[in-house]
Design a protein around this motif. Structure first.
Motif, PDB file in Angstrom:
ATOM      1  N   GLU A 122     -52.013-126.176  -0.858  1.00  0.00           N
ATOM      2  CA  GLU A 122     -50.760-125.364  -1.024  1.00  0.00           C
ATOM      3  C   GLU A 122     -50.471-125.019   0.476  1.00  0.00           C
ATOM      4  O   GLU A 122     -49.341-124.591   0.665  1.00  0.00           O
ATOM      5  CB  GLU A 122     -50.635-124.151  -1.644  1.00  0.00           C
ATOM      6  CG  GLU A 122     -51.491-123.021  -1.226  1.00  0.00           C
ATOM      7  CD  GLU A 122     -53.183-123.262  -1.747  1.00  0.00           C
ATOM      8  OE1 GLU A 122     -54.183-122.400  -1.484  1.00  0.00           O
ATOM      9  OE2 GLU A 122     -53.357-124.396  -2.403  1.00  0.00           O
ATOM     10  N   ARG A 123     -51.295-125.138   1.471  1.00  0.00           N
ATOM     11  CA  ARG A 123     -51.070-124.887   2.881  1.00  0.00           C
ATOM     12  C   ARG A 123     -50.537-126.139   3.782  1.00  0.00           C
ATOM     13  O   ARG A 123     -50.701-125.936   4.953  1.00  0.00           O
ATOM     14  CB  ARG A 123     -52.298-124.245   3.607  1.00  0.00           C
ATOM     15  CG  ARG A 123     -52.493-122.706   2.623  1.00  0.00           C
ATOM     16  CD  ARG A 123     -53.721-122.134   3.557  1.00  0.00           C
ATOM     17  NE  ARG A 123     -53.727-120.822   2.861  1.00  0.00           N
ATOM     18  CZ  ARG A 123     -54.721-119.922   3.123  1.00  0.00           C
ATOM     19  NH1 ARG A 123     -55.709-120.425   4.069  1.00  0.00           N
ATOM     20  NH2 ARG A 123     -54.953-118.696   2.739  1.00  0.00           N
ATOM     21  N   ARG A 124     -50.541-127.253   3.039  1.00  0.00           N
ATOM     22  CA  ARG A 124     -50.040-128.464   3.876  1.00  0.00           C
ATOM     23  C   ARG A 124     -48.626-128.291   4.702  1.00  0.00           C
ATOM     24  O   ARG A 124     -48.030-127.370   4.103  1.00  0.00           O
ATOM     25  CB  ARG A 124     -49.994-129.590   2.602  1.00  0.00           C
ATOM     26  CG  ARG A 124     -48.802-129.447   1.833  1.00  0.00           C
ATOM     27  CD  ARG A 124     -49.176-130.642   0.755  1.00  0.00           C
ATOM     28  NE  ARG A 124     -47.834-130.323  -0.086  1.00  0.00           N
ATOM     29  CZ  ARG A 124     -47.494-129.340  -0.911  1.00  0.00           C
ATOM     30  NH1 ARG A 124     -48.207-128.428  -1.152  1.00  0.00           N
ATOM     31  NH2 ARG A 124     -46.452-129.565  -1.589  1.00  0.00           N
ATOM     32  N   SER A 125     -48.244-129.181   5.193  1.00  0.00           N
ATOM     33  CA  SER A 125     -47.068-129.244   6.142  1.00  0.00           C
ATOM     34  C   SER A 125     -45.748-129.575   4.722  1.00  0.00           C
ATOM     35  O   SER A 125     -46.344-130.192   3.830  1.00  0.00           O
ATOM     36  CB  SER A 125     -46.893-129.958   7.168  1.00  0.00           C
ATOM     37  OG  SER A 125     -45.545-130.327   7.340  1.00  0.00           O
ATOM     38  N   ASN A 126     -44.666-129.073   5.212  1.00  0.00           N
ATOM     39  CA  ASN A 126     -43.530-129.325   4.321  1.00  0.00           C
ATOM     40  C   ASN A 126     -43.272-130.799   4.313  1.00  0.00           C
ATOM     41  O   ASN A 126     -42.586-131.192   3.393  1.00  0.00           O
ATOM     42  CB  ASN A 126     -42.378-128.489   4.476  1.00  0.00           C
ATOM     43  CG  ASN A 126     -42.517-127.058   4.164  1.00  0.00           C
ATOM     44  OD1 ASN A 126     -43.302-126.474   3.311  1.00  0.00           O
ATOM     45  ND2 ASN A 126     -41.972-125.961   4.828  1.00  0.00           N
ATOM     46  N   ASN A 127     -43.716-131.509   5.396  1.00  0.00           N
ATOM     47  CA  ASN A 127     -43.366-133.033   5.392  1.00  0.00           C
ATOM     48  C   ASN A 127     -44.434-133.700   4.505  1.00  0.00           C
ATOM     49  O   ASN A 127     -43.952-134.934   4.235  1.00  0.00           O
ATOM     50  CB  ASN A 127     -43.567-133.455   6.901  1.00  0.00           C
ATOM     51  CG  ASN A 127     -42.825-132.775   7.893  1.00  0.00           C
ATOM     52  OD1 ASN A 127     -41.602-132.474   7.418  1.00  0.00           O
ATOM     53  ND2 ASN A 127     -43.146-132.539   9.022  1.00  0.00           N
ATOM     54  N   LEU A 128     -45.163-133.262   4.078  1.00  0.00           N
ATOM     55  CA  LEU A 128     -46.302-133.763   3.003  1.00  0.00           C
ATOM     56  C   LEU A 128     -45.904-133.411   1.521  1.00  0.00           C
ATOM     57  O   LEU A 128     -46.327-132.011   1.471  1.00  0.00           O
ATOM     58  CB  LEU A 128     -47.628-133.587   3.495  1.00  0.00           C
ATOM     59  CG  LEU A 128     -48.925-134.134   2.713  1.00  0.00           C
ATOM     60  CD1 LEU A 128     -48.681-136.075   2.637  1.00  0.00           C
ATOM     61  CD2 LEU A 128     -50.261-133.847   3.224  1.00  0.00           C
ATOM     62  N   SER A 129     -45.443-134.152   0.723  1.00  0.00           N
ATOM     63  CA  SER A 129     -45.281-133.725  -0.519  1.00  0.00           C
ATOM     64  C   SER A 129     -46.461-133.577  -1.701  1.00  0.00           C
ATOM     65  O   SER A 129     -47.449-134.456  -1.262  1.00  0.00           O
ATOM     66  CB  SER A 129     -44.161-134.601  -1.178  1.00  0.00           C
ATOM     67  OG  SER A 129     -44.697-135.954  -1.397  1.00  0.00           O
ATOM     68  N   LEU A 130     -46.660-132.739  -2.648  1.00  0.00           N
ATOM     69  CA  LEU A 130     -47.577-132.895  -3.449  1.00  0.00           C
ATOM     70  C   LEU A 130     -47.635-134.026  -4.138  1.00  0.00           C
ATOM     71  O   LEU A 130     -48.866-134.694  -4.724  1.00  0.00           O
ATOM     72  CB  LEU A 130     -47.453-131.628  -4.265  1.00  0.00           C
ATOM     73  CG  LEU A 130     -48.324-131.358  -5.530  1.00  0.00           C
ATOM     74  CD1 LEU A 130     -49.755-131.125  -4.755  1.00  0.00           C
ATOM     75  CD2 LEU A 130     -48.211-130.230  -6.371  1.00  0.00           C
ATOM     76  N   GLU A 155     -50.444-120.768  -8.338  1.00  0.00           N
ATOM     77  CA  GLU A 155     -49.214-119.890  -8.448  1.00  0.00           C
ATOM     78  C   GLU A 155     -48.534-120.019  -7.263  1.00  0.00           C
ATOM     79  O   GLU A 155     -47.166-120.372  -7.081  1.00  0.00           O
ATOM     80  CB  GLU A 155     -49.477-118.545  -8.586  1.00  0.00           C
ATOM     81  CG  GLU A 155     -50.183-117.879  -9.884  1.00  0.00           C
ATOM     82  CD  GLU A 155     -49.295-118.362 -11.169  1.00  0.00           C
ATOM     83  OE1 GLU A 155     -48.170-118.175 -11.043  1.00  0.00           O
ATOM     84  OE2 GLU A 155     -49.729-119.140 -12.119  1.00  0.00           O
ATOM     85  N   GLU A 156     -49.255-120.473  -5.936  1.00  0.00           N
ATOM     86  CA  GLU A 156     -48.455-120.852  -5.011  1.00  0.00           C
ATOM     87  C   GLU A 156     -47.660-122.043  -4.898  1.00  0.00           C
ATOM     88  O   GLU A 156     -46.619-122.201  -4.512  1.00  0.00           O
ATOM     89  CB  GLU A 156     -49.470-120.800  -3.737  1.00  0.00           C
ATOM     90  CG  GLU A 156     -48.963-121.116  -2.435  1.00  0.00           C
ATOM     91  CD  GLU A 156     -47.782-120.096  -1.762  1.00  0.00           C
ATOM     92  OE1 GLU A 156     -46.862-120.349  -1.061  1.00  0.00           O
ATOM     93  OE2 GLU A 156     -47.833-118.805  -2.309  1.00  0.00           O
ATOM     94  N   LEU A 157     -48.281-123.015  -5.418  1.00  0.00           N
ATOM     95  CA  LEU A 157     -47.786-124.237  -5.824  1.00  0.00           C
ATOM     96  C   LEU A 157     -46.458-124.306  -6.732  1.00  0.00           C
ATOM     97  O   LEU A 157     -45.396-124.880  -6.303  1.00  0.00           O
ATOM     98  CB  LEU A 157     -48.753-125.532  -6.330  1.00  0.00           C
ATOM     99  CG  LEU A 157     -49.786-125.792  -5.503  1.00  0.00           C
ATOM    100  CD1 LEU A 157     -51.038-126.706  -6.043  1.00  0.00           C
ATOM    101  CD2 LEU A 157     -49.306-126.684  -4.231  1.00  0.00           C
ATOM    102  N   LYS A 158     -46.654-123.489  -7.563  1.00  0.00           N
ATOM    103  CA  LYS A 158     -45.411-123.352  -8.693  1.00  0.00           C
ATOM    104  C   LYS A 158     -44.218-122.654  -7.800  1.00  0.00           C
ATOM    105  O   LYS A 158     -43.153-122.919  -7.926  1.00  0.00           O
ATOM    106  CB  LYS A 158     -45.819-122.350  -9.749  1.00  0.00           C
ATOM    107  CG  LYS A 158     -46.772-122.974 -10.975  1.00  0.00           C
ATOM    108  CD  LYS A 158     -47.020-122.068 -12.001  1.00  0.00           C
ATOM    109  CE  LYS A 158     -47.827-122.716 -12.956  1.00  0.00           C
ATOM    110  NZ  LYS A 158     -48.316-121.949 -14.080  1.00  0.00           N
ATOM    111  N   GLU A 159     -44.823-121.805  -6.849  1.00  0.00           N
ATOM    112  CA  GLU A 159     -43.422-121.072  -6.019  1.00  0.00           C
ATOM    113  C   GLU A 159     -42.967-121.989  -5.193  1.00  0.00           C
ATOM    114  O   GLU A 159     -41.639-121.805  -4.863  1.00  0.00           O
ATOM    115  CB  GLU A 159     -44.098-119.778  -5.244  1.00  0.00           C
ATOM    116  CG  GLU A 159     -43.099-119.177  -4.546  1.00  0.00           C
ATOM    117  CD  GLU A 159     -43.952-117.747  -3.975  1.00  0.00           C
ATOM    118  OE1 GLU A 159     -43.159-117.236  -3.010  1.00  0.00           O
ATOM    119  OE2 GLU A 159     -44.867-117.416  -4.269  1.00  0.00           O
ATOM    120  N   GLN A 160     -43.845-123.023  -4.701  1.00  0.00           N
ATOM    121  CA  GLN A 160     -43.111-123.942  -3.648  1.00  0.00           C
ATOM    122  C   GLN A 160     -42.259-124.709  -4.647  1.00  0.00           C
ATOM    123  O   GLN A 160     -41.167-125.139  -4.155  1.00  0.00           O
ATOM    124  CB  GLN A 160     -44.148-124.684  -3.052  1.00  0.00           C
ATOM    125  CG  GLN A 160     -44.998-123.773  -2.136  1.00  0.00           C
ATOM    126  CD  GLN A 160     -46.383-124.489  -1.462  1.00  0.00           C
ATOM    127  OE1 GLN A 160     -46.539-125.725  -1.823  1.00  0.00           O
ATOM    128  NE2 GLN A 160     -47.261-124.026  -0.564  1.00  0.00           N
TER     129      GLN A 160
END
Length: 240
Positions: A122-130, A155-160
């Motif tokens: 969940e702490r990856r860059s926004n440039n890298l998608s799940l 929960e952090e992944l869901k928030e993202q």
């Protein structure tokens, strides 16, 4: 059986599986994983990838290849004929090797007994998608036939995911075709999930490690110290 032994036994006995360790920030997921590593069979090789700040898919592939083989020179020496087809020689005489091509060329045997661990998803860059990460997990499982561990805070992944949905609905729909794309990919990729709801087990592991270093006290005293330390520390410990 505690979580540490449960995870170690699962990874020692199973193959082509993805195990997820889920829990809130600061609860001790990474510390627990480091304890698991100590319990794994001696013939297992762990490739640990911290995704904190990672910018690209290729950056991850490059790190995996490097940690398995040591360096690109070794790979080039071993697979020289193949490398010649996938490298671009610059005028200065240096060689750029495409990590995608190298990764694709690596055989299942190169990943034998390998466990790849992705931490801080969940702490990856926004440039890298799940989606890219879960796709790589699936590739490692199915094509390279190795075990994969993913460590994250759901929960952090869901928030993202919610932020993506609100901020860019059209792009989200185009890429994933589903509002619940995370859950969909999770169900396809993850075989076993262990959730850490409190830090008791991590606290016990830390205390055991510290107390056992004192060889001049009796076993009874060690037990008493562990109980006292646990009562004090389990509500205040923060391990990242």
């Amino acid at each position: 059986m505690n979580k540490i032994d449960t995870i170690a036994n699962f990874l020692n006995k199973k193959s082509k599986k993805c195990l997820a360790i889920n829990g809130s920030w600061g609860i001790g997921k990474t510390y627990l994983w480091k304890q698991v590593e100590k319990k794994l069979s001696k013939d297992k090789k762990v490739v640990y990838i911290d995704l904190f700040g990672k910018e690209s898919y290729k950056q991850i592939l490059e790190e995996i290849v490097f940690k398995i083989h040591g360096n690109y020179n070794k790979i080039a020496n071993t697979f020289s004929q193949i490398i010649a087809k996938i490298t671009e020689i610059k005028s200065a005489g240096t060689i750029n090797i495409n990590p995608d091509a190298i990764f694709s060329f690596l055989k299942k045997e190169d990943f034998k007994k390998v466990i790849v661990c992705f931490d801080n998803i969940e702490r990856r860059s926004n440039n890298l998608s799940l989606k890219e990460i879960l796709g790589l997990v699936n590739l490692l499982k199915e094509e390279k036939e190795c075990n994969v561990v993913v460590i994250f805070h759901e929960e952090e992944l869901k928030e993202q995911d919610n932020n993506l949905t609100e901020n860019n609905k059209e792009e989200q729909a185009k890429q994933y075709n589903s509002k619940n794309w995370y859950q969909t990919y999770k169900e396809k990729v993850i075989d076993c999930e262990i959730t850490i709801k409190n830090n008791d087990e991590v606290a016990k592991a830390i205390i055991k490690d510290k107390v056992n270093k004192y060889t001049k006290i009796t076993d009874e005293t060690k037990i008493l110290l562990k109980l006292l330390f646990l009562k004090y520390i389990k509500n205040i410990i923060v391990v990242i």
